[in-house]
Scaffold this active site. Structure first.
Site, mmCIF file in Angstrom:
data_model
loop_
_atom_site.group_PDB
_atom_site.id
_atom_site.type_symbol
_atom_site.label_atom_id
_atom_site.label_comp_id
_atom_site.label_asym_id
_atom_site.label_seq_id
_atom_site.Cartn_x
_atom_site.Cartn_y
_atom_site.Cartn_z
ATOM 1 N N LYS A 105 -15.046 -8.808 7.903
ATOM 2 C CA LYS A 105 -14.601 -9.484 6.770
ATOM 3 C C LYS A 105 -15.947 -10.510 6.448
ATOM 4 O O LYS A 105 -16.666 -10.639 7.487
ATOM 5 C CB LYS A 105 -13.508 -10.451 7.315
ATOM 6 C CG LYS A 105 -12.521 -10.959 5.994
ATOM 7 C CD LYS A 105 -11.620 -10.067 5.625
ATOM 8 C CE LYS A 105 -10.958 -10.189 4.448
ATOM 9 N NZ LYS A 105 -9.859 -9.418 4.073
ATOM 10 N N GLY A 219 2.214 -11.964 -8.914
ATOM 11 C CA GLY A 219 0.657 -11.589 -9.127
ATOM 12 C C GLY A 219 0.433 -9.947 -9.159
ATOM 13 O O GLY A 219 1.209 -9.266 -9.487
ATOM 14 N N ASN A 220 -0.759 -9.809 -8.555
ATOM 15 C CA ASN A 220 -1.116 -8.211 -8.464
ATOM 16 C C ASN A 220 -0.257 -7.458 -7.692
ATOM 17 O O ASN A 220 0.461 -6.530 -8.299
ATOM 18 C CB ASN A 220 -2.518 -8.065 -7.992
ATOM 19 C CG ASN A 220 -3.067 -6.586 -7.704
ATOM 20 O OD1 ASN A 220 -2.408 -5.801 -6.827
ATOM 21 N ND2 ASN A 220 -3.771 -6.121 -8.585
ATOM 22 N N ALA A 221 0.023 -7.722 -6.528
ATOM 23 C CA ALA A 221 1.207 -7.263 -5.662
ATOM 24 C C ALA A 221 2.428 -7.172 -6.043
ATOM 25 O O ALA A 221 3.162 -6.172 -6.342
ATOM 26 C CB ALA A 221 0.813 -7.691 -4.316
ATOM 27 N N GLY A 222 2.862 -8.337 -6.599
ATOM 28 C CA GLY A 222 4.269 -8.578 -6.955
ATOM 29 C C GLY A 222 4.593 -7.842 -8.368
ATOM 30 O O GLY A 222 5.550 -7.276 -8.377
HETATM 31 P P1 NAD Z 1 -2.280 -12.907 -6.884
HETATM 32 O O1 NAD Z 1 -2.981 -14.073 -6.974
HETATM 33 O O2 NAD Z 1 -2.619 -11.914 -7.877
HETATM 34 O O3 NAD Z 1 -0.675 -13.391 -7.034
HETATM 35 C C1 NAD Z 1 -0.115 -14.413 -6.063
HETATM 36 C C2 NAD Z 1 1.109 -14.748 -6.716
HETATM 37 O O4 NAD Z 1 1.917 -15.602 -5.822
HETATM 38 C C3 NAD Z 1 0.970 -15.480 -8.235
HETATM 39 O O5 NAD Z 1 2.014 -14.939 -8.931
HETATM 40 C C4 NAD Z 1 1.441 -16.960 -7.645
HETATM 41 O O6 NAD Z 1 2.151 -17.601 -8.910
HETATM 42 C C5 NAD Z 1 2.417 -16.582 -6.572
HETATM 43 N N1 NAD Z 1 2.779 -17.882 -5.771
HETATM 44 C C6 NAD Z 1 1.941 -18.683 -5.411
HETATM 45 N N2 NAD Z 1 2.624 -19.860 -4.633
HETATM 46 C C7 NAD Z 1 3.773 -19.515 -4.603
HETATM 47 C C8 NAD Z 1 4.860 -20.029 -4.094
HETATM 48 N N3 NAD Z 1 4.929 -21.190 -3.454
HETATM 49 N N4 NAD Z 1 6.227 -19.307 -4.297
HETATM 50 C C9 NAD Z 1 6.203 -18.121 -4.933
HETATM 51 N N5 NAD Z 1 5.256 -17.642 -5.700
HETATM 52 C C10 NAD Z 1 3.852 -18.120 -5.315
HETATM 53 O O7 NAD Z 1 -2.320 -12.313 -5.374
HETATM 54 P P2 NAD Z 1 -2.206 -10.938 -4.965
HETATM 55 O O8 NAD Z 1 -3.574 -10.024 -5.002
HETATM 56 O O9 NAD Z 1 -0.979 -10.400 -5.593
HETATM 57 O O10 NAD Z 1 -1.828 -11.126 -3.348
HETATM 58 C C11 NAD Z 1 -0.579 -11.591 -2.959
HETATM 59 C C12 NAD Z 1 -0.490 -11.532 -1.492
HETATM 60 O O11 NAD Z 1 -0.742 -9.867 -1.144
HETATM 61 C C13 NAD Z 1 -1.388 -12.459 -0.569
HETATM 62 O O12 NAD Z 1 -1.061 -12.313 0.741
HETATM 63 C C14 NAD Z 1 -2.522 -11.122 -0.256
HETATM 64 O O13 NAD Z 1 -3.369 -11.498 0.801
HETATM 65 C C15 NAD Z 1 -1.687 -9.999 -0.325
HETATM 66 N N6 NAD Z 1 -2.350 -8.616 -0.230
HETATM 67 C C16 NAD Z 1 -2.831 -8.315 -1.690
HETATM 68 C C17 NAD Z 1 -3.583 -7.226 -1.814
HETATM 69 C C18 NAD Z 1 -3.915 -6.665 -3.030
HETATM 70 O O14 NAD Z 1 -4.469 -5.525 -3.090
HETATM 71 N N7 NAD Z 1 -3.890 -7.299 -4.340
HETATM 72 C C19 NAD Z 1 -4.075 -6.249 -0.699
HETATM 73 C C20 NAD Z 1 -3.395 -6.463 0.695
HETATM 74 C C21 NAD Z 1 -2.740 -7.943 0.822
#
Ligand code: NAD
Length: 415
Positions: A105, A219-222
């Site tokens: 990392k 976000g991306n994951a959701g």
């Molecule tokens: P992102 O920044 O695209 O989305 C994050 C989302 O969380 C946003 O919609 C934001 O509004 C929301 N959020 C922030 N605070 C919040 C709260 N208090 N209550 C509810 N929602 C809230 O990030 P992402 O890439 O989707 O990553 C989300 C999680 O998934 C992180 O923990 C990240 O480490 C993990 N993750 C992502 C990936 C990937 O490929 N994107 C891979 C492994 C792990």
């Protein structure tokens, strides 16, 4: 309350696995520490002509199973200890999905929101100039993480290739498609999460078609969890939230329309035919699958007893505390732990690395198929361990991954 040092936490988690596995003292002590740490000080010319000094890190935690792999985070709170912890977790993640990679990392302490694009480019290139001799497809391959983007990866790759004097697209993953990125990387994390959710449901004899899901974080994951949950598993979305709050409808919410709405309005609030719901209430809904997809430590000792989902698929990193884990296990909530549930991202990053090395690119279908095979096998190993040892899925995932890394260290004669 003082924040737990993340590296101390990572070491504690390893200690527990080492005890359960009965690891020799030397192996255990070796796995408690990164094998290599690089600290760099980067002078960067700012747009106003001044020079600012940035501090950067790269930690190669363990390379017994293959070259280090893991993202680069640009964040104001970045410290050597956060990078160490994240590099340890990457080691266990690549191992649990059985990729021929180690864990690493990196990061730079900075606030990217205060930097212009030209400043970001100079910082990216400065970082790469400082550490490039320690990187490469046979050594260590970075990728995007919090606040770093495909564009930043492209600048870094270009700097590396300029220094090396030849093409090396595999030196970094998460690149844009025209410069060696992979098909299927965008939704890989959530798609991998769907594969392990499907497997969990099969073990529970639960038919997910027509069952319900709730998603915290959009976000991306959701967002991909919403669309793929519906498309691949037949789940009905009844609640979703972001940092501004959530929405709920027991009749179901159209995932594609909600994604479109979120992208247009930067909020979920006001989506037609839904009512507001708080983030806290959303977590307690009686759904078949809950996807925490936002933040760390949202399921704690305080609310774990009220979680009513059947499957908890942790797309976010670290949403559940260890105390909550015990309560969920007693209450028979099937937890798919983060470093298994969200390993689809690093798996397709690995596919990108492989395609770059071959200079031959796979079709999307092939990526999906290969990802599914990897995730299904990883689930099976962890599930078998949890059944055999009568432990929760997170502990089982640790045992599987740590045992594999330990074995590679022994076979190399390191310990
Ligand atoms: P992102 O920044 O695209 O989305 C994050 C989302 O969380 C946003 O919609 C934001 O509004 C929301 N959020 C922030 N605070 C919040 C709260 N208090 N209550 C509810 N929602 C809230 O990030 P992402 O890439 O989707 O990553 C989300 C999680 O998934 C992180 O923990 C990240 O480490 C993990 N993750 C992502 C990936 C990937 O490929 N994107 C891979 C492994 C792990």
């Amino acid at each position: 309350m003082a924040k737990t040092n993340p590296f101390a936490m990572a070491q504690q988690q390893l200690d527990a696995a080492a005890e359960k596995l009965g690891l020799e003292k030397s192996v255990h002590e070796f796995l408690r520490w990164p094998m290599k740490e690089i600290k760099v000080t980067l002078p960067v010319r700012m747009d106003d002509g001044s020079t600012r000094i940035f501090h950067g890190y790269r930690v190669q935690y363990n390379t017994a199973r293959g070259p280090a792999k893991g993202g680069l985070r640009w964040h104001p709170d970045e410290t050597l200890d956060t990078v160490r912890a994240l590099s340890a977790w990457m080691t266990w993640k690549t191992s649990v999905v059985d990729l021929p990679l180690g864990g690493g990392k990196g990061g730079v302490t900075c606030n990217p929101k205060e930097l212009s694009d030209t400043e970001k480019e100079r910082l990216a290139r400065a970082y790469m100039r400082a550490i490039w001799q320690n990187l490469g497809v046979t050594k260590d391959v970075p990728a995007p993480d919090v606040y770093t983007t495909p564009q930043i990866m492209a600048w870094m790759m270009d700097e590396y290739e300029t220094l090396a004097g030849e093409h090396h697209p595999g030196v970094i993953t998460g690149k844009p498609l025209p410069v060696g990125g992979s098909e299927g990387r965008g939704d890989a994390t959530s798609r991998g999460g769907m594969a392990v959710t499907r497997e969990a449901a099969m073990r529970l004899n639960l038919d997910l078609n027509g069952e319900t899901m709730a998603i915290q974080g959009f976000g991306n994951a959701g967002q991909y969890a919403a669309t793929l949950g519906s498309e691949l598993l037949g789940l009905k979305l009844i609640a979703a939230s972001d940092s501004k709050g959530g929405i709920y409808s027991d009749k179901g919410i159209n995932p594609q329309a909600l994604v479109k709405y979120k992208l247009q309005n930067d909020t979920l609030q006001g989506f037609p035919n839904t009512e507001p719901i708080s983030n806290e209430e959303l977590l307690k809904l009686k759904v078949a699958v809950l996807f925490p997809s936002a933040l760390e430590q949202v399921i704690t000792e305080r609310n774990a007893g009220e979680i009513k989902c059947k499957i908890l698929c942790e797309l976010a990193n670290g949403p559940t505390t260890p105390e909550a884990d015990d309560i969920l296990y007693q209450n028979k909530v099937f937890v798919l732990p983060d470093f298994l549930a969200n390993a689809g991202g690093v798996t397709v990053s690995y596919f990108e690395q492989v395609q770059n090395t071959y200079n031959y690119y796979w079709e999307l279908d092939e990526i999906h198929q290969k990802l599914d095979i990897k995730m299904t096998k990883a689930f099976q190993s962890v599930y078998a361990m949890s059944q055999r040892e009568k432990i929760n899925m997170r502990q089982a995932a640790y045992l599987v991954s740590v045992a594999r890394v330990a074995e590679a260290c022994r076979l190399r004669g390191w310990v």
